[in-house]
Enzyme design. Structure first.
Site, PDB file in Angstrom:
ATOM      1  N   ARG A  98       1.008  -1.023   0.236  1.00  0.00           N
ATOM      2  CA  ARG A  98       0.120   0.090  -0.201  1.00  0.00           C
ATOM      3  C   ARG A  98       0.881   1.198  -0.145  1.00  0.00           C
ATOM      4  O   ARG A  98       1.322   1.680   0.855  1.00  0.00           O
ATOM      5  CB  ARG A  98      -1.053   0.079   1.179  1.00  0.00           C
ATOM      6  CG  ARG A  98      -1.796  -1.198   1.343  1.00  0.00           C
ATOM      7  CD  ARG A  98      -2.884  -1.097   0.350  1.00  0.00           C
ATOM      8  NE  ARG A  98      -3.708   0.205   0.001  1.00  0.00           N
ATOM      9  CZ  ARG A  98      -4.795   0.410   1.074  1.00  0.00           C
ATOM     10  NH1 ARG A  98      -5.130  -0.333   2.067  1.00  0.00           N
ATOM     11  NH2 ARG A  98      -5.531   1.670   0.593  1.00  0.00           N
ATOM     12  N   GLN A 212     -16.302   1.149   3.747  1.00  0.00           N
ATOM     13  CA  GLN A 212     -15.758   1.174   5.098  1.00  0.00           C
ATOM     14  C   GLN A 212     -16.616   1.810   6.305  1.00  0.00           C
ATOM     15  O   GLN A 212     -16.374   1.301   7.214  1.00  0.00           O
ATOM     16  CB  GLN A 212     -14.323   1.885   4.979  1.00  0.00           C
ATOM     17  CG  GLN A 212     -13.225   0.769   4.296  1.00  0.00           C
ATOM     18  CD  GLN A 212     -13.051   1.511   2.900  1.00  0.00           C
ATOM     19  OE1 GLN A 212     -13.964   2.072   2.224  1.00  0.00           O
ATOM     20  NE2 GLN A 212     -11.854   1.379   2.129  1.00  0.00           N
ATOM     21  N   ASP A 253      -3.774   8.856   6.115  1.00  0.00           N
ATOM     22  CA  ASP A 253      -2.640   7.660   5.806  1.00  0.00           C
ATOM     23  C   ASP A 253      -1.388   8.265   5.461  1.00  0.00           C
ATOM     24  O   ASP A 253      -0.200   7.678   5.611  1.00  0.00           O
ATOM     25  CB  ASP A 253      -3.152   7.210   4.694  1.00  0.00           C
ATOM     26  CG  ASP A 253      -4.491   6.170   4.776  1.00  0.00           C
ATOM     27  OD1 ASP A 253      -4.281   4.885   4.816  1.00  0.00           O
ATOM     28  OD2 ASP A 253      -5.518   6.828   4.897  1.00  0.00           O
TER      29      ASP A 253
END
Length: 380
Positions: A98, A212, A253
């Site tokens: 990722r 999500q 993130d």
């Protein structure tokens, strides 16, 4: 709009979700993960016996969320070392799983450094593997402690920005214990407000295309006894216009050196809405999410996900019709634009909350000072 008020802080039901754990059965060590792709319908665990299995779990989003990806990456290095695989190869594969989530590479490199240092000192691979595992376990514990401190700092900020309580908080994606060694990042702040009787309602964005928010944040809110309402992402504007949102809380993130924030796609439009409607837009993330090596938002690599996540809907126990294994909702051959993240510029961010404190206004100098403080703070 009528509101159902939540219980006060007397609600102490357990909310922790065991998202991952290290086990050592007779046949060798394994990393056990809660498969988040199966939630909320069923709680199913995946057993990873090597780093390649963990890489696939990360790519498929069976395990996801910035802080826990760092923890998983560290355990992945430890798993490769304990199983006798090439640690360098495992580390590079894990880092690439990722690319936007900086915590993943931080965790991988921390365990890898512990392994290399122990190997150089002892020459013994078993000793080095044990050092990598210790590093992973330490990171796991540190993240749990950081989560608690972020919740405290975030609640204090809400009290400052919104005196009087009865907060109506909008959140996007999933930022609770499913993404953390503790109770999460942004969700942990909302949970702290709930426990103190200051949360009037949690607005939960669905977070398309993989939902999500609907699948995971609603699941966590229900477990915690919170008053919450689910909405489609494109309904957020009407909530702001109706004056029904007091603050936006999201995770991150990656945070660039200038304060630009990469978070789940859909975060940037919320920041624009919040600015127009004079609503605080607050980012909650551990210091490890701040990446001094990424100078600005334009330098953040944004992961592009497969198009079938947009053109199909994955529904368990329903016959599939799409090439990606889901139910087709668009004509065969439809091209899809599917970035996993978007980037919010610092001028739209009211504050960044970390375990080391709050940055507001968000400037490169303030972030650098915060990261410097974190480096100077000794850890046990």
């Amino acid at each position: 709009m009528a509101d159902q008020y939540p219980p006060t802080g007397d609600d102490k039901r357990p909310t922790a979700i065991p998202v991952l754990r290290w086990e050592e059965p007779p046949e060798g060590p394994v990393l056990v993960l809660l498969d988040q792709t199966r939630l909320p319908a069923e709680e199913v665990e995946l057993v990873c016996t090597d780093a390649s299995a963990l890489v696939e779990a990360i790519r498929s989003l069976a395990v996801r969320g910035a802080p826990v990806l760092g923890i998983a990456g560290a355990y992945g290095v430890a798993l490769a070392a304990a199983r006798g695989f090439d640690v360098d190869e495992a580390a590079r594969a894990l880092e690439a799983a990722r690319p936007t989530a900086v915590n993943l590479s931080v965790g991988v490199r921390r365990a890898e450094a512990a392994y290399r240092e122990a190997l150089a000192g002892s020459g013994d691979t078993a000793t080095a593997a044990a050092a990598a595992l210790t590093a992973a376990r330490t990171l796991h514990q540190e993240d749990a402690e950081a989560s608690a401190r972020m919740a405290a700092h975030g609640l204090a900020l809400l009290d400052e920005l919104l005196p009087g309580g009865a907060h109506r908080i909008l959140t996007h994606c999933n930022t609770g214990s499913l993404v953390s060694g503790g109770e999460g990042t942004a969700f942990a702040v909302a949970l702290a407000a709930h426990r103190s009787g200051q949360l009037r309602r949690l607005w939960v964005d669905e977070t398309r295309p993989l939902l999500q928010g609907a699948r995971l944040t609603a699941y966590e809110a229900a477990r915690s006894g919170m008053t919450y309402t689910l909405l489609t992402d494109n309904a957020a504007g009407s909530l702001f216009a109706a004056g029904e949102v007091d603050a936006v809380l999201i995770g991150a993130d990656r945070i660039a050196a200038d304060g630009s924030v990469a978070n789940k796609v859909g975060s940037y439009p919320l920041a624009v809405l919040a600015r127009y409607h004079h609503v605080p837009f607050v980012v909650v993330a551990p210091v490890t999410t701040v990446d001094p090596g990424t100078p600005d938002g334009a330098s953040i690599e944004v992961e592009q996900r497969p198009g079938h996540e947009v053109t199909e809907i994955a529904t368990p126990q329903v016959p599939v019709t799409g090439a990606g294994g889901g139910i087709a909702v668009a004509p065969l051959g439809t091209q899809a634009y599917n970035p996993a993240f978007d980037v919010t510029p610092p001028e739209l961010v009211t504050a960044i909350v970390t375990e080391e404190g709050v940055v507001s206004p968000v400037t490169p100098e303030a972030l650098a000072d915060l990261c410097g403080k974190a480096r100077r703070t000794p850890t046990d």
